[in-house]
Motif scaffolding. Structure first.
Motif, PDB file in Angstrom:
ATOM      1  N   GLY A 186     -15.543  10.481  62.362  1.00 24.89           N
ATOM      2  CA  GLY A 186     -14.514   9.804  61.587  1.00 24.89           C
ATOM      3  C   GLY A 186     -13.782  10.717  60.624  1.00 24.89           C
ATOM      4  N   VAL A 187     -14.498  11.635  60.010  1.00 24.55           N
ATOM      5  CA  VAL A 187     -13.867  12.564  59.070  1.00 24.55           C
ATOM      6  C   VAL A 187     -12.846  13.426  59.798  1.00 24.55           C
ATOM      7  N   HIS A 188     -13.252  13.978  60.949  1.00 22.09           N
ATOM      8  CA  HIS A 188     -12.339  14.808  61.735  1.00 22.09           C
ATOM      9  C   HIS A 188     -11.161  13.989  62.236  1.00 22.09           C
ATOM     10  N   GLU A 189     -11.403  12.744  62.675  1.00 20.01           N
ATOM     11  CA  GLU A 189     -10.325  11.887  63.161  1.00 20.01           C
ATOM     12  C   GLU A 189      -9.294  11.637  62.069  1.00 20.01           C
ATOM     13  N   ALA A 190      -9.748  11.571  60.823  1.00 16.49           N
ATOM     14  CA  ALA A 190      -8.846  11.272  59.707  1.00 16.49           C
ATOM     15  C   ALA A 190      -7.909  12.421  59.386  1.00 16.49           C
ATOM     16  N   VAL A 191      -8.323  13.657  59.670  1.00 16.17           N
ATOM     17  CA  VAL A 191      -7.512  14.816  59.252  1.00 16.17           C
ATOM     18  C   VAL A 191      -7.165  15.756  60.399  1.00 16.17           C
ATOM     19  N   PHE A 208      -1.009   6.713  46.445  1.00 17.06           N
ATOM     20  CA  PHE A 208      -1.322   7.544  47.608  1.00 17.06           C
ATOM     21  C   PHE A 208      -2.455   6.913  48.416  1.00 17.06           C
ATOM     22  N   THR A 209      -3.475   6.472  47.710  1.00 13.98           N
ATOM     23  CA  THR A 209      -4.629   5.853  48.372  1.00 13.98           C
ATOM     24  C   THR A 209      -4.241   4.554  49.062  1.00 13.98           C
ATOM     25  N   CYS A 210      -3.480   3.713  48.362  1.00 10.88           N
ATOM     26  CA  CYS A 210      -3.070   2.436  48.936  1.00 10.88           C
ATOM     27  C   CYS A 210      -2.206   2.622  50.174  1.00 10.88           C
ATOM     28  N   ARG A 211      -1.413   3.673  50.194  1.00 13.31           N
ATOM     29  CA  ARG A 211      -0.555   3.923  51.362  1.00 13.31           C
ATOM     30  C   ARG A 211      -1.392   4.084  52.623  1.00 13.31           C
ATOM     31  N   PHE A 212      -2.471   4.871  52.528  1.00 13.58           N
ATOM     32  CA  PHE A 212      -3.279   5.129  53.717  1.00 13.58           C
ATOM     33  C   PHE A 212      -4.259   4.004  54.007  1.00 13.58           C
ATOM     34  N   LEU A 213      -4.576   3.187  53.004  1.00 13.55           N
ATOM     35  CA  LEU A 213      -5.416   2.023  53.252  1.00 13.55           C
ATOM     36  C   LEU A 213      -4.643   0.929  53.997  1.00 13.55           C
ATOM     37  N   ARG A 214      -3.309   1.023  53.970  1.00 16.14           N
ATOM     38  CA  ARG A 214      -2.442   0.046  54.636  1.00 16.14           C
ATOM     39  C   ARG A 214      -2.803  -1.388  54.209  1.00 16.14           C
ATOM     40  N   GLU A 245      -2.135  20.691  60.548  1.00 15.45           N
ATOM     41  CA  GLU A 245      -2.036  21.975  61.240  1.00 15.45           C
ATOM     42  C   GLU A 245      -3.117  22.947  60.780  1.00 15.45           C
ATOM     43  N   ASP A 246      -3.416  22.941  59.490  1.00 14.06           N
ATOM     44  CA  ASP A 246      -4.354  23.927  58.937  1.00 14.06           C
ATOM     45  C   ASP A 246      -5.768  23.353  58.967  1.00 14.06           C
ATOM     46  N   GLN A 247      -6.462  23.513  60.090  1.00  8.19           N
ATOM     47  CA  GLN A 247      -7.805  22.972  60.227  1.00  8.19           C
ATOM     48  C   GLN A 247      -8.844  23.780  59.449  1.00  8.19           C
ATOM     49  N   GLU A 248      -8.525  25.009  59.074  1.00  9.11           N
ATOM     50  CA  GLU A 248      -9.442  25.750  58.208  1.00  9.11           C
ATOM     51  C   GLU A 248      -9.533  25.081  56.845  1.00  9.11           C
ATOM     52  N   ILE A 249      -8.390  24.630  56.321  1.00  8.47           N
ATOM     53  CA  ILE A 249      -8.390  23.925  55.043  1.00  8.47           C
ATOM     54  C   ILE A 249      -9.104  22.591  55.173  1.00  8.47           C
ATOM     55  N   ALA A 250      -8.921  21.907  56.297  1.00  8.92           N
ATOM     56  CA  ALA A 250      -9.631  20.647  56.520  1.00  8.92           C
ATOM     57  C   ALA A 250     -11.140  20.888  56.532  1.00  8.92           C
ATOM     58  N   PHE A 251     -11.557  21.940  57.194  1.00  8.81           N
ATOM     59  CA  PHE A 251     -12.977  22.307  57.255  1.00  8.81           C
ATOM     60  C   PHE A 251     -13.522  22.605  55.865  1.00  8.81           C
ATOM     61  N   LEU A 252     -12.794  23.380  55.078  1.00  9.98           N
ATOM     62  CA  LEU A 252     -13.238  23.744  53.735  1.00  9.98           C
ATOM     63  C   LEU A 252     -13.269  22.536  52.807  1.00  9.98           C
ATOM     64  N   SER A 253     -12.431  21.545  53.070  1.00  7.92           N
ATOM     65  CA  SER A 253     -12.319  20.386  52.194  1.00  7.92           C
ATOM     66  C   SER A 253     -13.526  19.474  52.278  1.00  7.92           C
ATOM     67  N   ILE A 261      -7.774  12.588  53.278  1.00 10.20           N
ATOM     68  CA  ILE A 261      -6.468  13.239  53.257  1.00 10.20           C
ATOM     69  C   ILE A 261      -6.166  13.767  51.858  1.00 10.20           C
ATOM     70  N   LEU A 262      -6.559  13.003  50.843  1.00 11.32           N
ATOM     71  CA  LEU A 262      -6.365  13.471  49.464  1.00 11.32           C
ATOM     72  C   LEU A 262      -7.196  14.730  49.211  1.00 11.32           C
ATOM     73  N   GLN A 263      -8.417  14.766  49.742  1.00 10.51           N
ATOM     74  CA  GLN A 263      -9.254  15.956  49.586  1.00 10.51           C
ATOM     75  C   GLN A 263      -8.620  17.169  50.278  1.00 10.51           C
ATOM     76  N   TYR A 264      -8.004  16.935  51.433  1.00 13.58           N
ATOM     77  CA  TYR A 264      -7.333  18.016  52.151  1.00 13.58           C
ATOM     78  C   TYR A 264      -6.232  18.638  51.288  1.00 13.58           C
ATOM     79  N   HIS A 265      -5.402  17.784  50.692  1.00 10.50           N
ATOM     80  CA  HIS A 265      -4.305  18.296  49.868  1.00 10.50           C
ATOM     81  C   HIS A 265      -4.824  18.957  48.594  1.00 10.50           C
TER      82      HIS A 265
END
Length: 221
Positions: A144-149, A29-35, A153-161, A60-64
């Motif tokens: 950068g954190v906001h740009e990443a996530v 999962f990590t390698c996928r987003f590191l490209r 759609e669920d920005q409340e979860i992004a905020f909590l993460s 993104i992993l923290q979001y999930h």
């Protein structure tokens, strides 16, 4: 790569040894987003990449992870359980630390000034207001954190993460250097972060959004 150093993680979390399949999934999962490039060699100590890709691989992993709480439980119950866990973990972490855990305001200010210099890898856009060596404020228009996530759609979860976990430390920490934030990019047009030395400015009053607007106008920026 600290993101892929499962050996280091295993020393702190013994349960990782019981879930080899999970280790592999997280690494993929990590390698996928590191490209990573096709010629990537895992034995190398360092690789070159884009900052935003690194932030996506991390956040993104923290979001999930946080999102799993509301996927499995009722939304309100899942969020409350997440908050309870963060409060407990932060309280335990602070109890183990001795002395100041943050750099002095002046050092912090110099760090942000340096970050604001022209840099092709800069993922932030901000204005720094310096009141004195013991009190500063940031108005962040791009992070950068906001740009990443921000695409989720669920920005409340992004905020909590991410951002919200820092608010917990702010509320519990009793050292000299304090921080207060009233809004973030996840749920507002910009983020404001107020930093002060509480020994010099006890319970310092944070400038309002209107104050910031006037300061921007006065500076001609």
């Amino acid at each position: 790569m600290s993101l892929l150093n499962t050996g280091e993680l295993a020393r702190e979390f013994n349960c990782i040894h019981e879930h080899d399949d999970l280790q592999e999934l997280i690494s993929l999962f990590t390698c996928r987003f590191l490209r990573l490039s096709d010629d990537f060699n895992p034995a190398e100590d360092e690789i070159q990449g884009l900052t935003l890709d690194y932030l996506r691989a991390l956040f993104i992993l923290q979001y999930h992870r946080t999102g799993a709480f509301v996927d499995i439980m009722e939304r309100d119950e899942g969020i409350q359980l997440w908050k309870d866990i963060v409060y407990a973990a932060t309280t335990e972490a602070l109890e183990k630390r001795e002395g100041e855990i943050h750099p002095p305001i002046r050092e912090f200010t110099e760090m942000w000034i340096k970050r604001g210099e022209v840099d092709e890898n800069n993922t932030s856009d901000f204005t720094l207001f310096i009141f004195d060596d013991h009190k500063v404020m940031l108005k962040v228009d791009r992070c950068g954190v906001h740009e990443a996530v921000k695409h989720f759609e669920d920005q409340e979860i992004a905020f909590l993460s991410y951002c919200w976990t820092g608010f917990v430390e702010d509320s519990l920490y009793k050292g000299s250097r304090r921080r207060r934030t009233t809004q973030t990019l996840h749920l507002s047009d910009f983020c404001d972060e107020f930093y002060w030395n509480n020994d010099v400015h006890p319970d310092a009053k944070q400038p309002t959004i209107e104050d910031l607007t006037q300061l921007l106008g006065a500076s001609g920026r």
